[in-house]
Design an enzyme around this catalytic site. Structure first.
Site, mmCIF file in Angstrom:
data_model
loop_
_atom_site.group_PDB
_atom_site.id
_atom_site.type_symbol
_atom_site.label_atom_id
_atom_site.label_comp_id
_atom_site.label_asym_id
_atom_site.label_seq_id
_atom_site.Cartn_x
_atom_site.Cartn_y
_atom_site.Cartn_z
ATOM 1 N N THR A 12 0.827 -1.217 0.000
ATOM 2 C CA THR A 12 0.000 0.000 0.000
ATOM 3 C C THR A 12 0.863 1.270 0.000
ATOM 4 O O THR A 12 0.676 2.157 -0.839
ATOM 5 C CB THR A 12 -0.917 0.005 1.253
ATOM 6 O OG1 THR A 12 -1.626 -1.232 1.271
ATOM 7 C CG2 THR A 12 -1.888 1.163 1.233
ATOM 8 N N ILE A 13 1.775 1.358 0.937
ATOM 9 C CA ILE A 13 2.580 2.578 1.059
ATOM 10 C C ILE A 13 3.734 2.557 0.051
ATOM 11 O O ILE A 13 3.986 3.542 -0.654
ATOM 12 C CB ILE A 13 3.129 2.725 2.501
ATOM 13 C CG1 ILE A 13 1.972 2.789 3.525
ATOM 14 C CG2 ILE A 13 4.042 3.962 2.629
ATOM 15 C CD1 ILE A 13 1.023 3.954 3.383
ATOM 16 N N SER A 140 3.019 7.515 11.519
ATOM 17 C CA SER A 140 1.845 6.881 10.904
ATOM 18 C C SER A 140 0.923 7.906 10.245
ATOM 19 O O SER A 140 1.075 9.116 10.430
ATOM 20 C CB SER A 140 1.065 6.123 11.975
ATOM 21 O OG SER A 140 0.400 7.074 12.804
ATOM 22 N N CYS A 141 -0.058 7.396 9.533
ATOM 23 C CA CYS A 141 -1.031 8.260 8.856
ATOM 24 C C CYS A 141 -1.758 9.163 9.855
ATOM 25 O O CYS A 141 -1.880 10.376 9.642
ATOM 26 C CB CYS A 141 -2.029 7.407 8.080
ATOM 27 S SG CYS A 141 -2.650 5.996 9.023
ATOM 28 N N ASN A 142 -2.239 8.575 10.957
ATOM 29 C CA ASN A 142 -2.967 9.380 11.952
ATOM 30 C C ASN A 142 -2.062 10.421 12.597
ATOM 31 O O ASN A 142 -2.447 11.576 12.775
ATOM 32 C CB ASN A 142 -3.547 8.465 13.041
ATOM 33 C CG ASN A 142 -4.866 7.861 12.613
ATOM 34 O OD1 ASN A 142 -5.752 8.563 12.136
ATOM 35 N ND2 ASN A 142 -5.006 6.555 12.777
ATOM 36 N N ARG A 169 -10.399 3.669 10.407
ATOM 37 C CA ARG A 169 -10.879 2.656 9.461
ATOM 38 C C ARG A 169 -10.332 1.299 9.936
ATOM 39 O O ARG A 169 -9.226 1.209 10.453
ATOM 40 C CB ARG A 169 -10.419 3.000 8.032
ATOM 41 C CG ARG A 169 -8.889 3.033 7.833
ATOM 42 C CD ARG A 169 -8.348 1.671 7.424
ATOM 43 N NE ARG A 169 -6.928 1.641 7.226
ATOM 44 C CZ ARG A 169 -6.062 1.199 8.135
ATOM 45 N NH1 ARG A 169 -6.466 0.826 9.317
ATOM 46 N NH2 ARG A 169 -4.777 1.143 7.835
ATOM 47 N N GLY A 196 -1.204 10.023 21.010
ATOM 48 C CA GLY A 196 -0.711 11.233 21.692
ATOM 49 C C GLY A 196 0.805 11.190 21.873
ATOM 50 O O GLY A 196 1.527 12.087 21.395
ATOM 51 N N HIS A 221 -9.726 7.620 8.006
ATOM 52 C CA HIS A 221 -9.893 7.849 9.442
ATOM 53 C C HIS A 221 -10.631 9.182 9.608
ATOM 54 O O HIS A 221 -10.481 10.085 8.776
ATOM 55 C CB HIS A 221 -8.545 7.989 10.146
ATOM 56 C CG HIS A 221 -7.618 6.818 9.992
ATOM 57 N ND1 HIS A 221 -7.887 5.571 10.490
ATOM 58 C CD2 HIS A 221 -6.389 6.719 9.415
ATOM 59 C CE1 HIS A 221 -6.874 4.756 10.229
ATOM 60 N NE2 HIS A 221 -5.950 5.419 9.568
#
Ligand code: NAD
Length: 341
Positions: A12-13, A140-142, A169, A196, A221
């Site tokens: 994917t990445i 990460s994406c988030n 997701r 966090g 997300h």
């Protein structure tokens, strides 16, 4: 001379980063590493990328599938300046010794721990700290989505504290092993979540606490943010700040973008490769102050927001561009991330 880049882990990445690197005029893909033959390997070959097998023993399998292989990962490492490790989370660390052995710089992804490299990267927040380093981790994406937002707000108004609920997701759209799920799963149940502290690996002074819920969708997300700012401001000030950031895209429900589904359709209609949305999608009409605190929603396309960050990280580690803002501009232009389109 263009920087020579290897991609280890072409999923994917990895495949998205490969295309983004190939689109730049100052770097090129020297080869991509696959474990086994697949449609992705065949398409990589058709795109003109040289393919390498992760280990020698797998080469006959590629030959049987008529996929040309130029050697092993170790052969490729002899030819490159830097490797993007986009192998599955917790796998990448196994390769550190090998990259070290070949004297190759490396960039891992958010599935690895901060401790693996001791340096976590975000283009806007700490590009210059990455200059000349041997190893980095693109978060990460988030975390990338949160750092972009908090960095922008902290610079403009000072962030006193941030409290964020992430609706995650459950799986990527092509993932048939993990999802979709028929449930809402507090994940992790033990609070707060790791997001966090992960933000703090880049922005150590931000007071942030997060919680996350896995949801039955594969699309994006969604973050619900509640932020206390140090300086007084109103909604239009916040909008003005976001408008100026290179990887924040404001959308509006008045434009019929009311969900992650429509945000993804919007990216497809923009003609984005694979329908990718590299920017944070912030709902302009969700931005509101209540009892002195800022609230809004943003959506994060998990498959693609870290892609431009990987390109900038290459420039920082290889000291190809001193100015992070210039790298961001160059990356965005080359891949077609134009906010006005
Ligand atoms: P993926 O499973 O889609 O792709 C991983 C690729 O690596 C696959 O092609 C797989 O065949 C290959 N691979 C597996 N084992 C390997 C090995 N031992 N050596 C070499 N290659 C191997 O995974 P992904 O979603 O692209 O995730 C890669 C990294 O990016 C992880 O650290 C992940 O946490 C992070 N990340 C993922 C997302 C996302 O939502 N997909 C978002 C941001 C960051």
């Amino acid at each position: 001379m263009k920087a020579k880049v290897a991609i280890n882990g072409y999923g994917t990445i990895g495949k998205r980063v490969a295309d983004a690197v190939a689109a730049q005029d100052d770097m090129e893909i020297a080869g991509v590493v696959k474990t086994r033959p697949s449609f992705e390997a065949r398409i990589a070959m058709e795109k003109g990328f040289d393919l390498y097998a992760s280990i020698e023993e797998n080469i006959p399998e590629f030959k049987k599938s008529k996929i040309e292989i130029s050697g092993t990962l170790e052969d490729l490492l002899e030819k490159v300046d830097i490797v993007i490790d986009a192998t599955p989370g917790d796998t990448g660390e196994e390769y550190k010794k090998l990259y070290d052995k070949h004297g190759v710089k490396a960039i891992w992804q958010g599935g690895e721990d901060h401790e693996l490299t001791g340096f976590s990267f975000n283009s806007e927040a700490n590009y210059s700290d990455g200059m000349g380093r041997d190893f980095a981790r693109v978060v990460s994406c988030n975390t990338t989505g949160l750092v972009r937002i908090l960095y922008a707000l902290d610079n403009a108004f000072g962030v006193k504290k941030a409290r964020v609920t992430l609706m995650r997701r459950a799986a990527d759209p092509n993932d048939i092993k993990t999802g979709p799920i028929n449930a809402l799963i507090p994940d992790p149940i033990k609070l707060p979540s790791h997001h966090g502290p992960d933000v703090n690996s880049i922005l150590p002074d931000i007071d942030i606490t997060t919680m996350a819920v896995k949801t039955s969708t594969t699309l994006m997300h969604l973050h619900a943010l509640n932020i206390e700012l140090k300086n007084n401001c109103i909604e239009s000030d916040v909008i003005g700040v976001f408008e100026k950031r290179p990887r924040i895209r404001l959308v509006s429900s008045k434009d019929r973008i009311k969900s992650t589904a429509e945000a993804m359709e919007f990216a497809k209609d923009l003609g984005r490769p694979r329908g990718d949305m590299w920017e944070n999608v912030v709902w302009k009409d969700s931005i509101a102050f209540s009892k002195g605190e800022l609230y809004f929603f943003q959506a994060i396309h998990q498959e693609s927001d870290v892609v431009p960050e990987n390109v900038d990280a290459i420039r920082a580690l290889l000291e190809m561009e001193k100015d992070g803002a210039k790298s961001i501009k160059k990356t965005n232009k080359a891949i077609g991330l134009m906010k006005s389109s």
